[in-house]
Design a protein around this motif. Sequence first.
Motif, PDB file in Angstrom:
ATOM      1  N   PHE A 493       0.653  -1.360   0.268  1.00  0.00           N
ATOM      2  CA  PHE A 493       0.598  -0.154   0.041  1.00  0.00           C
ATOM      3  C   PHE A 493       0.487   1.580   0.205  1.00  0.00           C
ATOM      4  O   PHE A 493       0.066   2.463  -0.636  1.00  0.00           O
ATOM      5  N   PHE A 494       2.278   1.251   0.715  1.00  0.00           N
ATOM      6  CA  PHE A 494       2.016   2.619   1.181  1.00  0.00           C
ATOM      7  C   PHE A 494       3.550   2.427  -0.566  1.00  0.00           C
ATOM      8  O   PHE A 494       4.003   4.223  -0.366  1.00  0.00           O
ATOM      9  N   TYR A 495       3.828   1.269  -0.666  1.00  0.00           N
ATOM     10  CA  TYR A 495       4.074   2.216  -2.104  1.00  0.00           C
ATOM     11  C   TYR A 495       3.497   2.955  -3.409  1.00  0.00           C
ATOM     12  O   TYR A 495       3.755   3.024  -3.954  1.00  0.00           O
ATOM     13  N   LEU A 496       2.234   1.825  -3.195  1.00  0.00           N
ATOM     14  CA  LEU A 496       0.862   2.438  -4.407  1.00  0.00           C
ATOM     15  C   LEU A 496       1.073   3.987  -4.067  1.00  0.00           C
ATOM     16  O   LEU A 496       0.497   5.486  -4.793  1.00  0.00           O
ATOM     17  N   PHE A 497       0.894   4.598  -2.078  1.00  0.00           N
ATOM     18  CA  PHE A 497       0.240   5.498  -2.478  1.00  0.00           C
ATOM     19  C   PHE A 497       1.794   6.943  -2.466  1.00  0.00           C
ATOM     20  O   PHE A 497       1.680   7.806  -2.859  1.00  0.00           O
ATOM     21  N   PHE A 498       2.867   6.235  -2.412  1.00  0.00           N
ATOM     22  CA  PHE A 498       4.217   7.100  -2.429  1.00  0.00           C
ATOM     23  C   PHE A 498       4.236   7.058  -4.208  1.00  0.00           C
ATOM     24  O   PHE A 498       4.396   8.585  -4.529  1.00  0.00           O
TER      25      PHE A 498
END
Length: 750
Positions: A493-498
């Motif tokens: 998720f944090f990969y996608l968000f970033f």
Amino acid sequence: MNPLKLSKTSGNNNGDLPAVPGDPRSSINSQAFLTQQLAIAFALGIPAFLLFCVMRKRWDKLYNSLQDKRKSNLPPLPESTFGWLTTVFNVTDEQVLQSAGLDAFVFLSFFKMAIKFLVAASLFGWIVVAPINQYTGGSFTLQPPKLNTDGSQNSGLLWAYVLFVYAFSGITCYFLWKQTRNITDVRQKFLGHRNSITDRTVRIKGVPGHLRSEESLRNHIISLDIGEVTNVVICRDWRYLDGLVAERKRILRKLERYWITHMNDGKKPKDLDEMRAGISSREYLGSATEPLLHRTSHRRPRIKLGFLGIFGTSIDAIDHFIDRLEDIDKEIKQARRRAYPPTANAFVTFENLASAQLAAQAVLDSDPLSVIAKPACAPQDVVWHNAHLSRRKRALRSSIAFILSAAIIVLWFFPVGAIAAILNIDTLRKFLPGIAGLLEKTTLGTMLVQGFLPTLAFVLFNALVPYLFDLIALHQGFVSRGDAELSVVSKNFFYLFFNLFLIFTVAGTLSNLHAMAKDTTQIPIMLAASLPGVAGFYVNLIVLQGIGVFPFRLLQIGNLFVYPFIKIGAKTPRDHAKLEEAPVFHYGFFLPMPIMVFILCLVYSILEPKILIFGLFYFVIGYFVHKYQLLYSMEHPHHSTGQAWMMIIRRLVIGLVVFQLTMSGMLSLRKAFQLSAAILPLVFTMVFVFYRLIDQAFTPLSQHISLESIHHPSEDDPVVIQSRDPKEQYINPNMVEDFEEMWAAEYGTA
């Protein structure tokens, strides 16, 4: 260079918004691109859906593999082409719980909540927000705002946007609170009625040296007056034994392959039944081998023991691996009798569920970091080769995993940013003028580069990332496979968000990439200024994912693609039996993108209301696809008792804050500073009031079972009470399991 002072594109008056030569965002919002994307998505999705409806009846082992295995009360799927849709839709939440468990219930509940939110938000957006956007001339788009007669900016209706921010935030919080309450109630009822060994067991960390024996720890826990203890397992350093068992499996697999080659005269059997007809599972050792050897005329396989199997003496492969198998069996028997050093980790099983919950929720020791209890995972979910790791080793692995994950998240900036910068006509005209010239001759060519290809490239390029995170989590040192899966959810998720918000949103061109690298303090301003410009990209992304990709996921196109290659390499009955196993449903792969889509719909609910409609399509289609897979075709072997829900809540709160800050930034760019400041109290309320309230109210209930749910169960609870399973036990299987035989019984020949 200040990113807000970039040169303007001719013919594109963006007011205060940044404009750069060749910015693909100046045209990606056009209706033509959306029409093209819809056409492509339907052209991909409809044939895939129809193909699934046809193949579902023919490939029952792939698309309905769980119906007989689970022996649940799920309704059978009809033979009609589209009848399965009605059947899947009518499956109740209680049936989902009994058949697929809490994790599936939580996953599908998120989709149901998203659908409810998007229905309400779509009505708001299309009836109220869209007309105001039209009247104000598109205040938050790349179009210039309407001006008053005196030349000043028309901002009279900008107050409405502040009200919409509060309204959409309130609707989101309402559905989050309501769904969290429902999930918590269901979880308490579901787990409060169970009495399996998993529910009665806690995992204890930080066992001090004087308690590192089963008897000492048992007596210590009993002395705390929590309850009667039925079993204690101290995790020991079993690395030597684990290594022997792993080596035995490798030897057995090689023996099976050489044996099946010999028994079939070097020819590959046509099917599994033919293979089974020519072999016997219990005639491969000792004198029983000799009669079988004379049944074939094919030369026995031989191997060389030298470097890389190229040099050395040539020997009989079957005899060699039989001898090695006999030797390692003796070593394993001796290794099981050895005394292994105890570690600071243990599993303690109580007589009843209430005692286990008291232990998990209490402070058991006055010494910090000693005798810390938490609910245990199921015995089959324990990663025993990690159970012996010390706190220092586990912390070291976690640190390395964090560094690697952060590196992937940040370094993926370069390829993702390059995709965003390269896939536009102006960049191609500069570096590949010939190709750009050909594309510019047709409207379709331009639309492909500007609209479809960036979206497709982003989807395909980022599909590789979850596998990297899964590999990292595998070696991170988790004792529970469910915890490792939740770690993949968080990382992905944090990969996608970033990359979606801080990279792809701002990196519209090479000039913006240069500006970001030169002055990182301008990133928040560039984010607020760039979000309207990439609205079309995100609409395209949701359209492609929902209408175009979900049917392929239903079709399990990945499994279909690799199946022929795996089948070619399958030689033994064990290999062929694995081809019939149900695919694994991995929440780390399937959950982060829907969370990201929900956040995108929230962020653009005011900027681009039409995203709400396509977001609704995405979640409706996704709900049917995932519900079918979780109930009928895909297995989820790891269970985390619904722990993913609080992770979802935290990430949606992040999305709410981004939505509010973005709208505040938009108003600031329009010089409406008072209106911008009016949103900031909402940000404060979201972080320090709503999140703290929902965290304090529901986090304990999402991790533990209340004593009330145990002692005073609800009479109308429809969930079936699970009894104790005497076969389950917390012990390293390498210590007690029988030796795996050739063509093991579960593979159909013994």
